[in-house]
Design a protein around this motif. Sequence first.
Motif, PDB file in Angstrom:
ATOM      1  N   ASN A  10      70.698  42.313  65.673  1.00 56.30           N
ATOM      2  CA  ASN A  10      71.521  41.249  65.095  1.00 56.30           C
ATOM      3  C   ASN A  10      72.109  40.325  66.156  1.00 56.30           C
ATOM      4  N   THR A  11      72.509  40.905  67.279  1.00 53.91           N
ATOM      5  CA  THR A  11      73.047  40.122  68.391  1.00 53.91           C
ATOM      6  C   THR A  11      72.392  40.567  69.691  1.00 53.91           C
ATOM      7  N   ARG A  13      72.827  40.005  74.111  1.00 51.40           N
ATOM      8  CA  ARG A  13      73.481  39.425  75.292  1.00 51.40           C
ATOM      9  C   ARG A  13      72.422  38.834  76.213  1.00 51.40           C
ATOM     10  N   VAL A  91      75.578  34.536  73.992  1.00 52.29           N
ATOM     11  CA  VAL A  91      75.264  35.575  73.009  1.00 52.29           C
ATOM     12  C   VAL A  91      74.355  34.972  71.947  1.00 52.29           C
ATOM     13  N   LEU A  92      73.276  35.672  71.625  1.00 48.31           N
ATOM     14  CA  LEU A  92      72.375  35.244  70.565  1.00 48.31           C
ATOM     15  C   LEU A  92      72.683  36.036  69.299  1.00 48.31           C
ATOM     16  N   LYS A  93      72.610  35.356  68.170  1.00 43.06           N
ATOM     17  CA  LYS A  93      72.832  36.003  66.877  1.00 43.06           C
ATOM     18  C   LYS A  93      71.675  35.665  65.951  1.00 43.06           C
ATOM     19  N   ALA A  94      71.116  36.672  65.313  1.00 41.53           N
ATOM     20  CA  ALA A  94      70.007  36.474  64.389  1.00 41.53           C
ATOM     21  C   ALA A  94      70.530  36.294  62.970  1.00 41.53           C
ATOM     22  N   ASP A  95      70.099  35.189  62.328  1.00 42.72           N
ATOM     23  CA  ASP A  95      70.481  34.922  60.942  1.00 42.72           C
ATOM     24  C   ASP A  95      69.340  34.143  60.297  1.00 42.72           C
ATOM     25  N   VAL A 106      78.020  30.578  70.361  1.00 38.14           N
ATOM     26  CA  VAL A 106      77.002  31.577  70.025  1.00 38.14           C
ATOM     27  C   VAL A 106      75.751  30.849  69.556  1.00 38.14           C
ATOM     28  N   VAL A 108      72.642  30.648  67.436  1.00 38.35           N
ATOM     29  CA  VAL A 108      72.163  31.257  66.196  1.00 38.35           C
ATOM     30  C   VAL A 108      70.676  30.964  66.045  1.00 38.35           C
TER      31      VAL A 108
END
Length: 264
Positions: A10-11, A13, A91-95, A106, A108
């Motif tokens: 989900n996230t 670094r 920080v990468l976030k998967a959505d 962040v 996304v």
Amino acid sequence: MTDNRFESANTLRVKAVLLGERLDLRDFEKNRRLAANPLTVEAGANGCAVLFRYGAVVFFGLSEDREKRFLELLMPLTTRLYETVHTEEIVLKADASADEGIDAGVAVLRSLSIERLQLVAEVLAKSVILDFYETSVDAGFGRIEPLAETLQRSGRPGPGSRALIRHIGDTLSIQGRMVARVQVTEKPELLWYYPEHERLYARLADEYELNERNLAIERKLDLISRTAATLLSLLQNRRSLRVEWYIVVLILVEILLTLYQMWP
């Protein structure tokens, strides 16, 4: 890409590091490779690293300890290690339903696929090397400024033609590396194969102001180069004038000696 090691995360670094002037990637191209252009390799069981020949590496999903060990592995392969290490973290976030881009610091992404990570790495690597060039150019301004102030106060350039030549050489060196190696304003080759990610790359590049920073550096380099060249030209003209006066004085002395010898 066949390796989807981050698809379930989900996230993530991310950290970009600029080590030195150039990386020798031949060993990595043969082993541990996940993808090419840019070269992406395994880094532990759950991480990866994207390597760039111009001295940058971008880590995904590594602990600080593992990053340190990987950097130690790269140091013998690096030409001209820099004294100051330049870094960039995100920080990468998967959505899957989100609009891709950067929100509140962040990044996304719809998924953490390798090709998306490579595009993120391209932007972060260019950002850290721009940071290095910005620092170098500011230092060049600091060296040129006292010489320009001397010219303003006295109307004459101070001594130090050798230092001016060195400034011009440093400026040309930075310009050459920016054009030949990094190509900050060029789109990554990866977009030829994944044109659907062009909007993502454009948003990331805009967030880090790659084009604007590159243009600002080019303008500063041009100003430093022109200032140094002008001061050097004034020094050379001053020395040429001094030599001409020496010649005139020698001619006058020779005439006086001739007249003295002719005097009865």
